[in-house]
Design a protein around this motif. Structure first.
Motif, PDB file in Angstrom:
ATOM      1  N   THR A 188       0.851  -1.190   0.000  1.00 23.53           N
ATOM      2  CA  THR A 188       0.000   0.000   0.000  1.00 23.53           C
ATOM      3  C   THR A 188       0.886   1.239   0.000  1.00 23.53           C
ATOM      4  N   THR A 189       0.376   2.323  -0.583  1.00 20.72           N
ATOM      5  CA  THR A 189       1.113   3.575  -0.637  1.00 20.72           C
ATOM      6  C   THR A 189       0.457   4.601   0.268  1.00 20.72           C
ATOM      7  N   ARG A 190       1.186   5.655   0.527  1.00 25.00           N
ATOM      8  CA  ARG A 190       0.674   6.709   1.400  1.00 25.00           C
ATOM      9  C   ARG A 190      -0.403   7.552   0.727  1.00 25.00           C
ATOM     10  N   GLY A 191      -0.619   7.335  -0.543  1.00 27.47           N
ATOM     11  CA  GLY A 191      -1.705   8.022  -1.223  1.00 27.47           C
ATOM     12  C   GLY A 191      -2.973   7.196  -1.308  1.00 27.47           C
ATOM     13  N   GLY A 192      -2.967   5.985  -0.747  1.00 26.32           N
ATOM     14  CA  GLY A 192      -4.177   5.164  -0.729  1.00 26.32           C
ATOM     15  C   GLY A 192      -4.263   4.144  -1.845  1.00 26.32           C
ATOM     16  N   ASP A 193      -3.169   3.875  -2.554  1.00 25.55           N
ATOM     17  CA  ASP A 193      -3.166   2.850  -3.602  1.00 25.55           C
ATOM     18  C   ASP A 193      -2.816   1.492  -2.994  1.00 25.55           C
ATOM     19  N   LEU A 194      -3.270   0.431  -3.659  1.00 26.86           N
ATOM     20  CA  LEU A 194      -2.968  -0.918  -3.191  1.00 26.86           C
ATOM     21  C   LEU A 194      -2.522  -1.769  -4.375  1.00 26.86           C
ATOM     22  N   TYR A 195      -1.404  -2.457  -4.220  1.00 28.07           N
ATOM     23  CA  TYR A 195      -0.821  -3.301  -5.256  1.00 28.07           C
ATOM     24  C   TYR A 195      -0.677  -4.732  -4.727  1.00 28.07           C
ATOM     25  N   VAL A 196      -0.831  -5.691  -5.634  1.00 27.99           N
ATOM     26  CA  VAL A 196      -0.603  -7.102  -5.309  1.00 27.99           C
ATOM     27  C   VAL A 196       0.285  -7.698  -6.394  1.00 27.99           C
ATOM     28  N   SER A 197       1.282  -8.454  -5.995  1.00 27.97           N
ATOM     29  CA  SER A 197       2.179  -9.051  -6.971  1.00 27.97           C
ATOM     30  C   SER A 197       1.530 -10.267  -7.627  1.00 27.97           C
ATOM     31  N   PRO A 198       1.673 -10.434  -8.925  1.00 33.45           N
ATOM     32  CA  PRO A 198       1.165 -11.634  -9.597  1.00 33.45           C
ATOM     33  C   PRO A 198       2.081 -12.837  -9.409  1.00 33.45           C
ATOM     34  N   GLU A 199       3.251 -12.598  -8.804  1.00 37.49           N
ATOM     35  CA  GLU A 199       4.232 -13.651  -8.601  1.00 37.49           C
ATOM     36  C   GLU A 199       4.294 -14.034  -7.128  1.00 37.49           C
ATOM     37  N   THR A 200       4.760 -15.226  -6.849  1.00 39.26           N
ATOM     38  CA  THR A 200       4.938 -15.663  -5.470  1.00 39.26           C
ATOM     39  C   THR A 200       6.363 -15.366  -5.021  1.00 39.26           C
ATOM     40  N   GLY A 201       6.518 -15.228  -3.705  1.00 36.19           N
ATOM     41  CA  GLY A 201       7.835 -14.979  -3.158  1.00 36.19           C
ATOM     42  C   GLY A 201       8.275 -13.541  -3.324  1.00 36.19           C
ATOM     43  N   VAL A 202       9.568 -13.305  -3.124  1.00 32.87           N
ATOM     44  CA  VAL A 202      10.138 -11.966  -3.213  1.00 32.87           C
ATOM     45  C   VAL A 202      10.199 -11.518  -4.670  1.00 32.87           C
ATOM     46  N   THR A 203       9.714 -10.316  -4.932  1.00 35.88           N
ATOM     47  CA  THR A 203       9.649  -9.810  -6.293  1.00 35.88           C
ATOM     48  C   THR A 203       9.587  -8.291  -6.276  1.00 35.88           C
ATOM     49  N   GLU A 204       9.820  -7.673  -7.424  1.00 35.76           N
ATOM     50  CA  GLU A 204       9.627  -6.236  -7.586  1.00 35.76           C
ATOM     51  C   GLU A 204       8.517  -5.940  -8.587  1.00 35.76           C
ATOM     52  N   ARG A 205       7.761  -6.955  -8.945  1.00 30.09           N
ATOM     53  CA  ARG A 205       6.659  -6.781  -9.892  1.00 30.09           C
ATOM     54  C   ARG A 205       5.334  -6.722  -9.131  1.00 30.09           C
ATOM     55  N   PHE A 206       4.553  -5.663  -9.382  1.00 28.81           N
ATOM     56  CA  PHE A 206       3.267  -5.478  -8.708  1.00 28.81           C
ATOM     57  C   PHE A 206       2.224  -4.980  -9.706  1.00 28.81           C
ATOM     58  N   ASP A 207       0.984  -5.402  -9.493  1.00 27.92           N
ATOM     59  CA  ASP A 207      -0.149  -4.914 -10.279  1.00 27.92           C
ATOM     60  C   ASP A 207      -1.055  -4.080  -9.379  1.00 27.92           C
ATOM     61  N   GLU A 208      -1.481  -2.916  -9.879  1.00 30.06           N
ATOM     62  CA  GLU A 208      -2.378  -2.067  -9.101  1.00 30.06           C
ATOM     63  C   GLU A 208      -3.782  -2.663  -9.102  1.00 30.06           C
ATOM     64  N   THR A 209      -4.440  -2.638  -7.951  1.00 23.04           N
ATOM     65  CA  THR A 209      -5.789  -3.178  -7.824  1.00 23.04           C
ATOM     66  C   THR A 209      -6.827  -2.075  -8.016  1.00 23.04           C
TER      67      THR A 209
END
Length: 406
Positions: free
Chosen positions: A307-328
């Motif tokens: 989550t960001t301080r502006g109220g956005d929420l992201y979830v990664s499509p990958e499992t484990g540690v990653t730097e890839r996120f999709d905005e919900t």
């Protein structure tokens, strides 16, 4: 957990095969001995402890003291239903208390403890419907008002850590708690403790990224991280980690999954860091969005959410540690999202400032607002779900929401 690493320089020197991060001085008993005193005798000079004694900074030995919880007052009731999923629990706490963590014993899923600021410790025997205030005599220290940051149980063995640095341990489901000395050289403040499977085993994390493991009831601890987070960032600041040069030296949030993997958010939210068992130092990562990171954690499928301080929420499509996120699909109305909790792989909740409450039924891909939170006069900081679907949301001003949905 067998780890062969050298300790951070702030902690101790390297031994031949283990890093003995800190070994509190103990009396020369063949086995640990505890002094159990009735609550009515808690004011006796025989059982009073001061901070200097507990930390063991200037004395040769300090004995851990197990004391029973003081006599309880009556629990409150008359909870208020605010939506089809949540009820507001009436707690016997002062206004201004911030609730921080909650855990249940494994031997009785209805028996648990709730911690917070101002040395708040509440106990329940009915799954969290009602709570009774408790007072741990071992935590009464002249001039200190402890903040109990984290609590965890494995079976009937439990641990509490807090600020100023304090460690409490129970082996009987919380009937008695002993205070275990922590070294004055401990880097940072303990903010997370995890009771591991196996008697006397636990993992403790500080806000400066130190991770310690014990397998002997906290007689000794082993450092799992080779270098401090500051040292890691100084070494990697030129490798493209944005904002690392502004690092203030502590984490604002730390989350651990069931596999022992960590994700932590830097105090300014510029970047995040991860650690997995076997690694010798934390790995820094750039944030995936322009807005600063508020919090991060894990889904039941071992995917990272952010989550960001502006109220956005992201979830990664990958499992484990990653730097890839999709905005919900999330309409926060400008409120910051402070935490996300999953009851199962599909049902999830998010919470934030001014009673903001949201629900997802598709694993966090889309969200809808729960208007029941509009009447909650508090910021909601943390969401906790436990085996069997028992769930809670913790907030400031002694606000506790209990899950009542199907």
């Amino acid at each position: 957990m067998a780890l062969h690493t050298r300790c951070p320089s702030q902690v101790a020197s390297t031994s031949s095969s283990r890093c003995k991060a800190f070994a509190p001085a103990r009396p020369q008993f063949r086995a640990r001995q505890s002094v159990v005193v009735k609550a009515e005798a808690s004011e006796s000079n025989d059982v009073q402890l001061n901070r200097r004694t507990v930390l063991g900074a200037s004395i040769a030995a300090a004995a851990s003291t197990a004391l029973p919880l003081a006599a309880p007052r009556l629990a409150f009731a008359n909870n208020k239903v605010i939506s089809s999923d949540w009820e507001l629990v009436n707690l016997p706490v002062e206004k201004g208390v911030v609730l921080l963590d909650l855990a249940f014993t494994e031997s009785d899923p209805n028996h648990g403890f709730l911690t917070g600021t101002r040395q708040t410790l509440l106990e329940t025997f009915d799954g969290g419907k009602t709570w009774t205030p408790r007072s741990v005599e071992a935590a009464k220290d002249e001039g200190f008002n402890y903040r109990f940051n984290s609590i965890s149980f494995s079976g009937d063995e439990g641990w509490i850590v807090g600020k100023p640095a304090i460690l409490l341990h129970t082996s009987d489901g919380g009937k008695n708690w002993e205070r275990i000395p922590l070294s004055a050289k401990l880097p940072g403040t303990p903010i997370l403790v995890t009771a591991l499977k196996g008697k006397g085993q636990a993992e403790m994390t500080t806000d400066q990224g130190a991770i310690y493991v014990t397998d002997n009831g906290a007689y000794t601890w082993t450092a799992a991280v080779q270098e401090t987070v500051d040292a890691t960032l100084n070494r990697t600041v030129s490798s493209g980690i944005q904002g690392a040069s502004y690092y203030e030296g502590y984490f604002s949030n730390v989350s651990r999954n069931a596999s022992g993997n960590y994700v932590a958010v830097s105090s300014r939210g510029n970047f995040y860091m991860t650690w997995e068992p076997g690694q010798t130092y934390w790995i820094p990562h750039n944030r995936p969005a322009a807005r600063r990171v508020q919090n991060m954690g894990w889904t039941p499928a071992n995917q990272l959410w952010l989550t960001t301080r502006g109220g956005d929420l992201y979830v990664s499509p990958e499992t484990g540690v990653t730097e890839r996120f999709d905005e919900t699909k999330f309409n926060s109305r400008g409120f910051g999202i402070l935490d996300v909790g999953f009851r199962n792989e599909n049902l999830a909740f998010a919470c934030g400032g001014s009673g903001s409450l949201y629900k997802s039924e598709d694993g966090g891909r889309s969200w809808k607002r729960d208007k029941g939170g509009d009447d909650v006069p508090a910021n909601l900081y943390a969401i906790k779900f436990y085996n069997g679907g028992n769930g809670f949301i913790l907030g400031n001003d002694g606000i506790l929401l209990r899950y009542i949905g199907a």
